[in-house]
Each structure stands twice: as C-alpha cells, then as structure tokens.
Design a protein around this motif. Structure first.
Motif, PDB file in Angstrom:
ATOM      1  N   GLU A  24       0.880  -1.184   0.000  1.00  0.00           N
ATOM      2  CA  GLU A  24       0.000   0.000   0.000  1.00  0.00           C
ATOM      3  C   GLU A  24       0.906   1.220   0.000  1.00  0.00           C
ATOM      4  N   MET A  25       1.139   1.746  -1.210  1.00  0.00           N
ATOM      5  CA  MET A  25       2.336   2.521  -1.461  1.00  0.00           C
ATOM      6  C   MET A  25       2.292   3.966  -0.971  1.00  0.00           C
ATOM      7  N   SER A  26       1.113   4.548  -0.773  1.00  0.00           N
ATOM      8  CA  SER A  26       1.075   5.935  -0.290  1.00  0.00           C
ATOM      9  C   SER A  26       1.718   6.042   1.084  1.00  0.00           C
ATOM     10  N   LEU A 115      -1.584   4.582   8.045  1.00  0.00           N
ATOM     11  CA  LEU A 115      -1.886   4.963   6.667  1.00  0.00           C
ATOM     12  C   LEU A 115      -2.071   3.735   5.792  1.00  0.00           C
ATOM     13  N   HIS A 116      -3.202   3.685   5.082  1.00  0.00           N
ATOM     14  CA  HIS A 116      -3.543   2.528   4.261  1.00  0.00           C
ATOM     15  C   HIS A 116      -4.098   2.958   2.908  1.00  0.00           C
ATOM     16  N   ASN A 117      -3.967   2.035   1.948  1.00  0.00           N
ATOM     17  CA  ASN A 117      -4.645   2.152   0.660  1.00  0.00           C
ATOM     18  C   ASN A 117      -5.543   0.946   0.457  1.00  0.00           C
ATOM     19  N   THR A 118      -6.540   1.113  -0.397  1.00  0.00           N
ATOM     20  CA  THR A 118      -7.444   0.040  -0.770  1.00  0.00           C
ATOM     21  C   THR A 118      -7.627   0.038  -2.275  1.00  0.00           C
ATOM     22  N   ALA A 176      -7.102   5.280  11.470  1.00  0.00           N
ATOM     23  CA  ALA A 176      -6.492   4.846  10.223  1.00  0.00           C
ATOM     24  C   ALA A 176      -7.108   5.609   9.066  1.00  0.00           C
ATOM     25  N   LEU A 177      -6.267   6.036   8.134  1.00  0.00           N
ATOM     26  CA  LEU A 177      -6.731   6.602   6.869  1.00  0.00           C
ATOM     27  C   LEU A 177      -6.705   5.493   5.832  1.00  0.00           C
ATOM     28  N   GLU A 178      -7.821   5.307   5.131  1.00  0.00           N
ATOM     29  CA  GLU A 178      -7.937   4.275   4.092  1.00  0.00           C
ATOM     30  C   GLU A 178      -8.333   4.976   2.794  1.00  0.00           C
TER      31      GLU A 178
END
Length: 319
Positions: A24-26, A115-118, A176-178
């Motif tokens: 989750e690259m950001s 910090l997360h991406n989806t 958490a930011l998703e």
C-alpha cells in the motif's frame, strides 16, 4: 452516545505509521520520506515519529510476509512467549507494541495515525474502533468539515465484545486513513498528495486540541459491519462468478433486497437476498480474496458525540 474517557492533558507523543501492509504505497513512501525529512510532521506542542511498520513486506512489495500485521495486535499474539518459529509479523507486532505501547498502558503513545490504501472505491475513509472513541470521532468530524468535497466516510470496525487487533490500537488514541482506489504496488500522485494533506490536518487538529480549542458536541453518521459476503464458488472452491457491474465501485451506497450482487460465469445474476438495506464497503478488495470476502456489509447509524474538555493552552515540550 460516546462514553469512553477523553484526553485531559495535551497529547505529547504521536506516531504516523506507513507500510503496515507492504504493498500500500502511499503510506510506504510517505513514511520513508518522513524518516529522512521529518520536519513537516512537527508541531509546537508535540513531537511526531514516522514509522515504517512492516519493513520486510515493504521490501518484498507484499501485503505481509507470514501473517497480516494489522490483525496481529491482540493479547494472544502480543503476550505469548516468543519462539524461533513465530511468524515475522507476530515478532514485528511485539516490537511495535514496545515502541508505541505497550497496549492499554499509561506508557503508550498518545496517538497513532496508520496509513492505508485500498483497491476498492472507498474514497477517503476514516477507520476507528467504535463510536465510543471520543477523540477520534472529533478528529473525523474535523476532517469532514475541512474537506466536504471528499465526503470522508467513517467506518467503525470493532464488533461488540471483540478485542481491537490493528496497529493504532496500541496507542491511547488512534485512527487509520484508508484511501482508494489504488492498485497494490502502485503509487498514484493524487492519492499520495491527498494522504499527505490529510496527515497534516490531523496533526493540526492535535495542535488545536493541545492549545485549548473548544470542540462542542455534535451528531455523527457512521458505518459499522454487520456481515461479510463471499464470492459464489464451485464445489472445488474456485470462483463461479464476480462482483456485478451494478455493485462494483458503489462502496457506501445502499444495497436494496433484490438488487444484483454477482454476475455468474454461466451468465445469470445472483441477487441480494437480505431482508433490509445494507451499505457494502471494500467491494472487490484485492486483499480480501484470500479471506473469502467479496464485500463487507455495513449498516449506517447516527449517534451523539459529546463535547471534549477544553485544555489550558499547552507550552511546547521544550519549554
């Protein structure tokens, strides 16, 4: 109604963690950047530490090496006796618990932002444990007011009686930011920039709280899980269909009984057979294929968040 204690003193120790999932690259690249140049994370009344949470998975550009790190911060993992055969992420969770916790202790960090991406069309999603997390709910409300164009949705993951299991739960307060949609292993400039801006606003909010800003009570709308739905499968366990085009990318949108949810490879549609309207999230999330989850069903509800206590303005840590 929220009921858990809220901070009565300024928050002094804050961490921003990226790379909890190594593809989750950001968060990965923001954490790596801030480890080299942390100045933009600092505020007058508190210090912020950047952390690359899962270095081995990040190096391999994988979600995890042996075990999902963001499901590993439970007492059974953190407090069990270490052995040479422990999965990498169990060992890493214990290290992070020592660095940022210990969980549920007075020595824990005051706040952790993870910090997360989806890959799902979740937009800007704010993930907290429950509506009882007063500080986190005020922070979510602040982000919603600051960025109405992002329609920041609040997802409260913790089921009744369930122990918290994610990384930010080791701190006294967390969020958490998703952000998505973003493919695994890919860095999109727009989502990277949005995450960086949101992190700055989170830190600004903590500074406002520390300096004695008043945050009155308000009504909040949020989503909480009520179940999960797997893909249709063959007797051998292989996929027999996929998410229906009329459901794809409709995260947080109402799903009515009788609406199509899957398109079978044989050509027919499978319909939602529930008795009430639900709000699917993490629709067709790539990381959830291995978990047998095509989407998570949520319900939307409204609750009252009480005012936070007004602190006396906080001097800087160095003064």
């Amino acid at each position: 109604m929220c009921s858990l204690p809220v901070p009565r003193e300024p928050l002094r120790r804050v961490a921003v963690t990226g790379g909890t999932h190594g593809n989750e690259m950001s968060g990965v690249y923001l954490a790596q950047h801030w480890l080299q140049s942390p100045a933009e994370l600092q505020r007058l009344s508190f210090s912020t530490v950047p952390v690359l949470a899962n270095p081995a998975a990040t190096a391999a550009c994988r979600r995890y090496v042996d075990h999902d790190l963001n499901r590993t911060f439970t007492s059974s993992f953190l407090n069990s006796r270490p052995t040479p055969d422990d999965p990498y992420e169990v060992t890493r969770a214990r290290e992070l618990n020592q660095l940022l916790g210990p969980k549920a202790s007075g020595r824990a960090f005051d706040f952790v932002l993870d910090l997360h991406n989806t890959t799902a069309n979740m937009g800007t999603c704010l993930i907290a444990k429950s509506s009882h997390e007063v500080f986190a709910m005020h922070l979510c409300h602040h982000l919603q007011l600051q960025y109405p164009e992002l329609s920041c949705q609040v997802f409260l993951y913790q089921q009744s009686g369930e122990e918290s299991y994610n990384l930010d739960s080791v701190a006294k307060n967390g969020l958490a930011l998703e952000l998505g949609p973003q493919p695994q292993g890919v860095l999109r400039a727009d989502i990277f920039s949005r995450m960086r801006t949101l992190v700055a606003t989170v830190l600004d909010f903590i500074e406002l709280f520390n300096q004695g800003t008043a945050f009155p009570a308000f009504e909040m709308e949020a989503y909480r899980p009520v179940g999960v739905v797997d893909f249709p499968r063959t007797d051998a366990g292989n996929l027999a269909g996929t998410v229906h085009p009329q459901l794809q990318d409709r995260d947080f949108q109402p799903l009515q009984p009788g609406a199509p949810i899957f398109q079978m490879f044989s050509g027919e549609d499978l319909l939602y057979e529930g008795e009430s309207t639900v709000y699917p999230v993490f629709i067709n999330e790539a990381a959830y294929y291995e978990k047998g989850i095509a989407f998570v069903q949520t319900e939307k509800f409204t609750f009252t968040v009480p005012a936070m206590p007004v602190l006396n303005p906080a001097p800087s840590p160095a003064s």
